[in-house]
Design an enzyme around this catalytic site. Structure first.
Site, PDB file in Angstrom:
ATOM      1  N   SER A 172     -66.763 -29.314 -46.101  1.00 48.53           N
ATOM      2  CA  SER A 172     -67.732 -30.393 -46.321  1.00 48.53           C
ATOM      3  C   SER A 172     -67.684 -30.914 -47.747  1.00 48.53           C
ATOM      4  O   SER A 172     -67.953 -30.181 -48.703  1.00 48.53           O
ATOM      5  CB  SER A 172     -69.148 -29.885 -46.011  1.00 48.53           C
ATOM      6  OG  SER A 172     -70.090 -30.809 -46.528  1.00 48.53           O
ATOM      7  N   ASP A 320     -65.155 -38.999 -40.000  1.00 46.70           N
ATOM      8  CA  ASP A 320     -66.088 -40.063 -39.597  1.00 46.70           C
ATOM      9  C   ASP A 320     -65.471 -41.034 -38.581  1.00 46.70           C
ATOM     10  O   ASP A 320     -66.154 -41.935 -38.099  1.00 46.70           O
ATOM     11  CB  ASP A 320     -66.537 -40.862 -40.831  1.00 46.70           C
ATOM     12  CG  ASP A 320     -67.440 -40.021 -41.725  1.00 46.70           C
ATOM     13  OD1 ASP A 320     -68.054 -39.057 -41.228  1.00 46.70           O
ATOM     14  OD2 ASP A 320     -67.527 -40.332 -42.933  1.00 46.70           O
TER      15      ASP A 320
END
Ligand code: S3P
Length: 445
Positions: A172, A320
């Site tokens: 992340s 994404d």
């Protein structure tokens, strides 16, 4: 009164022409954060004028930073220095933006004042322990709800934070960036190791502001010894927004488009790699470096796609872009399999479930799994799907219209404004037959 937006897409068509999609969201957030705590005046061009980045901008205004603009993507930030932020008078409202909340939790943990961070319904349901737990190891005091969600109540620990050597359990960039920002206010060194490469805009931009960050393989380290010197930032177009047209032009027969000035940082180009593995015709033209970030024009022509097993190492580099990549898979010949992408379940929506539900409704053979999806390429039918308030789901289903056999209606599209307010105009200019209906309390307006 809540405004509700519905997209209605007529089936078929092709994409033709040139477009410049808006500025990169990740870099726009970071430009405001770092520009605000820099010494001197930072000029940003190409800033993303969308709700997420504007929420970050407002948060720093609320903490006493004088920021001019945005006007046509230009923002001028009068930096207050590393120790110049002021206590906000009220909670900082960060809308839909996970990036804003997670990065700010790190930046604000070591300030001499307290803050409360709040967000919309989607953001208030997203996991925050991934940042509050490692920050607590550094001595931060942050209260979440029992479920580990926002609001975050931060009791500033000026001068009290300690460096940490942290290995992230998930890949992340938000967690990495959060800890690096906290590390700028901690005693000793703060190091973050990532299990797989993630976007490195924080590290690059810190260097652009002359703040030292050490990089040893997968480990990034920072200390409090440094200051940020104001600089000029040219934000390239967001590859995550370009992705809708990369897929659209790939699947719509007869398409031929050029997307200008797109950021092609290697930690973001998974969508190009995956589409090329599927057989897409994407050319990278005029490669150049702008403000420390690689940029290019992308030329896309339609080509028949084939199903693939998506290599797991590409997952964080395209994290994404999966909603629209699932649409590409639905148009490909054969089976596409995604695994190792459990992070998709905790994005703005559960992107595995929501996309699988919508694709099934449109007649696509899509099977959700715990950490991905198996899609059998074939025909896309028409129908009414919902985005569940997730911008990227809304745009992905709009692009599916290019290969659908009947109209697709997408409900709940207001959140497209969080990342890409110009989507409908750009899509229409390139050739998508899209109508956008706004209703206020059930009335057309
Ligand atoms: C982002 C990191 C990614 C990405 C998000 C933006 C960033 O999130 O999904 O849209 O700007 O750092 P994670 O860190 O949760 O993977």
């Amino acid at each position: 009164m809540a405004k509700s937006i519905t997209f209605k897409v007529q089936p078929g068509g092709k994409l033709k022409g040139e477009a410049r999609v808006p500025g990169d969201k990740s870099m726009s957030h970071r430009s405001i954060m770092l520009g605000s705590i820099a010494e001197g005046v930072t000029h940003v061009t190409g800033f993303l004028e969308a709700e997420d980045a504007l929420a970050t901008l407002q948060a720093f205004r609320d903490m006493g930073v004088h920021i001019e603009g945005p006007v046509d993507g230009c923002v001028t930030i009068h930096g207050v220095g590393k120790h110049g932020l002021k206590a906000p008078k009220k909670a900082l409202y960060l809308g839909n933006s996970g990036t804003s909340m997670r990065l700010l939790s790190g930046l604000l943990a070591g300030q001499p004042f307290n803050t409360v961070l709040t967000g919309d319904k989607s953001l208030s349901g997203r996991p925050m322990k991934r940042v509050t737990e490692p920050l607590a190891m550094m001595g931060a005091q942050i209260k979440t709800t029992e479920k580990g969600t926002a609001p975050l109540e931060i009791t500033g620990q000026a001068g009290q934070l300690q460096g940490v050597d942290y290995t992230m359990p998930m890949a992340s960039a938000q967690v990495k960036s959060c800890l690096l920002l906290a590390g700028m206010y901690a005693q000793g060194e703060t190091s973050v190791t990532e299990p797989a490469p993630t976007r490195d805009h924080t590290e690059r931009m810190l260097s652009g502001f002359s703040y030292p960050v050490k990089q040893q393989g997968s480990k990034s380290s920072i200390t409090a010894d440094g200051k940020l010197t104001a600089t000029d930032i040219d934000v390239p177009s967001d590859i995550s927004s370009a992705a809708f047209f990369l897929v659209g032009a790939s699947i719509a027969v007869g398409s031929d488009i050029v997307l200008k000035h797109v950021g092609i940082n290697p930690t973001r180009t998974g969508v190009i790699s995956i589409l090329r593995l599927m057989g897409a015709g994407i050319e990278i033209l005029n490669e150049r470096v702008v403000g420390g970030e690689p940029v290019a024009d992308l030329h896309v022509v339609s080509k028949p796609l084939k199903g693939i097993d998506i290599p797991e190492e590409l997952v964080p580099l395209a994290i994404d872009e999966f909603p629209v990549l699932f649409v590409a898979a639905a148009c490909a010949e054969g089976q596409t399999r995604l695994s190792g992408a459990e992070e998709l379940r905790v994005k703005e929506s559960d992107r595995i479930q929501v996309m699988a539900d919508g694709l099934l409704l449109l007649g696509v053979d899509a099977k959700p799994t715990a950490d991905g999806m198996i899609i059998q390429g074939g025909a896309i039918g028409g129908g009414v799907v919902t985005s569940h308030g997730d911008h990227r789901i809304a745009m992905a289903f709009a692009i599916a219209g290019l290969r659908a056999t009947a109209p697709i209606t997408i409900l709940d599209c207001a959140n497209v404004n969080t990342s890409f307010p110009e989507f409908k105009d750009l899509a229409k200019n390139l050739g998508l037959d899209l109508v956008c209906e706004e209703t206020m309390d059930g009335q057309s307006c």
